[in-house]
Motif scaffolding. Sequence first.
Motif, short mmCIF file in Angstrom:
data_model
loop_
_atom_site.label_atom_id
_atom_site.label_comp_id
_atom_site.label_asym_id
_atom_site.label_seq_id
_atom_site.Cartn_x
_atom_site.Cartn_y
_atom_site.Cartn_z
N UNK A 104 0.84 -1.20 0.00
CA UNK A 104 0.00 0.00 0.00
C UNK A 104 0.87 1.25 0.00
N UNK A 105 1.52 1.55 -1.12
CA UNK A 105 2.29 2.79 -1.17
C UNK A 105 1.38 3.99 -1.03
N UNK A 106 1.94 5.12 -0.60
CA UNK A 106 1.14 6.33 -0.46
C UNK A 106 1.69 7.23 0.62
N UNK A 107 0.96 8.27 0.94
CA UNK A 107 1.40 9.28 1.89
C UNK A 107 0.98 8.88 3.31
N UNK A 108 1.93 8.91 4.22
CA UNK A 108 1.67 8.63 5.63
C UNK A 108 1.22 9.92 6.29
N UNK A 109 -0.02 9.97 6.76
CA UNK A 109 -0.55 11.20 7.35
C UNK A 109 -0.30 11.28 8.85
N UNK A 110 -0.08 10.12 9.47
CA UNK A 110 0.20 10.11 10.91
C UNK A 110 1.21 9.01 11.19
N UNK A 111 2.23 9.34 11.98
CA UNK A 111 3.23 8.34 12.37
C UNK A 111 3.63 8.64 13.81
N UNK A 112 3.00 7.93 14.74
CA UNK A 112 3.26 8.11 16.16
C UNK A 112 3.80 6.81 16.73
N UNK B 252 0.68 4.23 16.18
CA UNK B 252 -0.37 4.73 15.29
C UNK B 252 0.25 5.16 13.96
N UNK B 253 -0.24 4.55 12.88
CA UNK B 253 0.15 4.95 11.53
C UNK B 253 -1.12 5.10 10.72
N UNK B 254 -1.27 6.22 10.04
CA UNK B 254 -2.45 6.48 9.22
C UNK B 254 -2.03 6.97 7.84
N UNK C 140 -6.77 2.85 13.64
CA UNK C 140 -6.29 3.54 12.45
C UNK C 140 -7.37 3.72 11.40
N UNK C 141 -8.44 2.87 11.48
CA UNK C 141 -9.50 2.94 10.49
C UNK C 141 -10.48 4.08 10.77
N UNK C 142 -10.40 4.68 11.92
CA UNK C 142 -11.31 5.75 12.27
C UNK C 142 -10.84 7.07 11.66
N UNK C 143 -11.67 7.70 10.85
CA UNK C 143 -11.29 8.96 10.24
C UNK C 143 -11.37 10.13 11.21
N UNK C 144 -12.18 9.99 12.26
CA UNK C 144 -12.32 11.06 13.23
C UNK C 144 -12.47 10.45 14.62
N UNK C 145 -11.69 10.98 15.58
CA UNK C 145 -11.79 10.53 16.98
C UNK C 145 -12.03 11.75 17.85
#
Length: 585
Positions: free
Chosen positions: A354-362, A414-416, A465-470
């Motif tokens: 799944x290449x792409x942009x990592x929006x969150x990396x904690x 957490x990786x999103x 990680x599947x939650x778009x909003x928390x």
Amino acid sequence: MSQPRLSRILIANRGEIALRVLRACHDTGRQGIAVYADADAGADWLRLADAAFALPGATPAETYLNIPALIDIARRAGADAVHPGYGFLSENPDFARAVTKAGLVWIGPDADTIAALGDKLAARRIAAEVGAPLLPGSEGALPDSQALHDFASRHGMPVIIKAAAGGGGRGMRVVREMAELAPALAAASREAQAAFGNPACFVERFLDRPRHIEAQVLADHHGRVAVLGLRDCSLQRRHQKLVEEAPAPFMPDDLAQRIAGAACDICRHAGYRGAGTVEFLLGEDGVLSFLEVNTRLQVEHPVTEEVTGIDIVAAQFLIAEGRPLDIPDMPAPRGYAIEFRINAEDPGRGFLPTPGRVTRFDPPAGPGVRVDSAMRAGETVPAAFDSLIAKLIVTGPTRAEALSRARRALAEFRIEGVATTLPFARAVLDAPAFNGQDTFAVHTGWIEQEFADSLAAALRVPQAEDMLLRLPVEIDGQRRDIGFSAAALTRLAQHLGATPAATPPKAPRDATLDRGGLQAPVAGVLARWLVGNGQRVTSGQQVAVIEAMKMEMPQTASLAGVLHHELPEGAEVSADEVFGRVSEA
């Protein structure tokens, strides 16, 4: 042999391992020189290098596999040595020769040793000469399918066909029925030719449900070969390791000594110098067999570092300088260490990359937690390179405590932005076959053969990680975090008559809209066409191969008809892009 102290090291690699070597350079008072492809030009880890040089082009062949370009940069940078990391050119004897021919120090075994041990048939001969445990196998490359049939008749089924120049599961076939021998050999030879430019294959008896055990070796130029300990790397999918640990659990002392002794004998006989790994398979019935030698640093080397306190990369520098090793053989381990490879792959889709942009990396932190990664939020995982984006290494004084710490660390991670193997790693920790206190029932085929249903069930539970909003809320005075999925946000927005705050992911493609279209499953490269333009194909026939993150994905025709190429070999494709079409006419 004695070299001056190495002071300026070119790191012929990228990402996590390049950063690992760079840090070892700084820890030992050396300078690290980085190289980068276009896709890595904005990578955060480059700023830590003492100098960074661009490689021409964008593909692996143009960049990290480009020997002349790497040698030219090493000269321009004033480097006195080259460290290849792992992958790419790390086990390429031609690169090792080019480095030394340029007057630079190669940090690794010499080219002839790499060539000898990289040839699996030659490595088997060395193992046999020193009396290492070895399953029955063909003496050389199989000349034809009759030789394969004769071997199977003598030694029984099942057997495994392997590419002589292979690795990573390519050119490998397990055969359980005599009637399947000839087709399996033909398929393995084709795959070996495509992957390694060498169709030669050999055969061995196959061990069902084996463990994968490896010995970490360091050898100097003064005849000293030290085995630092054993690792278990049995948690694999398609022969790709996902979880590794040290020391190998539930391993009797006499068996551990036998493995370490065989590893030492093989390396000494081969004249090995540097860091390397000797790998073995251990059957359920206790049958032990030599597998291969990896003539480089391994991805999983941190677990050995954590339980021994030895910096293996720093040791590589000292060996390359000609210094004698001053470390004990088989040092008593200091607790347990477990490594989880966090790949940009989707376990819910057969581990597709799944290449792409990592929006969150904690990443997690705290006692006993080490994260080796060059990833940062906002960076992109390129489709052209390996899917590994982080390694989580946890340690504890006992295996039980290491497992407990792993649960905490994986819960924190957490990786999103891209799908990862984090849900798989969390699910593995709940599997009795892996987390048992008295037994270890994992084997190299366990994920596919015994864990698939449990993994599927675990993946059905929504991940954080599947939650778009928390949102944090209070319920009876207690803080709770409530996660909203894309579907939930859409339903809420519809109820309120508003636009959702986040855009739901693209709906899966509907094959009925374009029955004949060949669509790329992920972003990648159209590696090759298997059927010529304008030729007829049958439904289900393999017609092309898409490659992404070093993974080859055969593509099949969904109906019978005439194949039309819409993109040439080597073209980049985006996810769901149509690259060919089958017309029913």
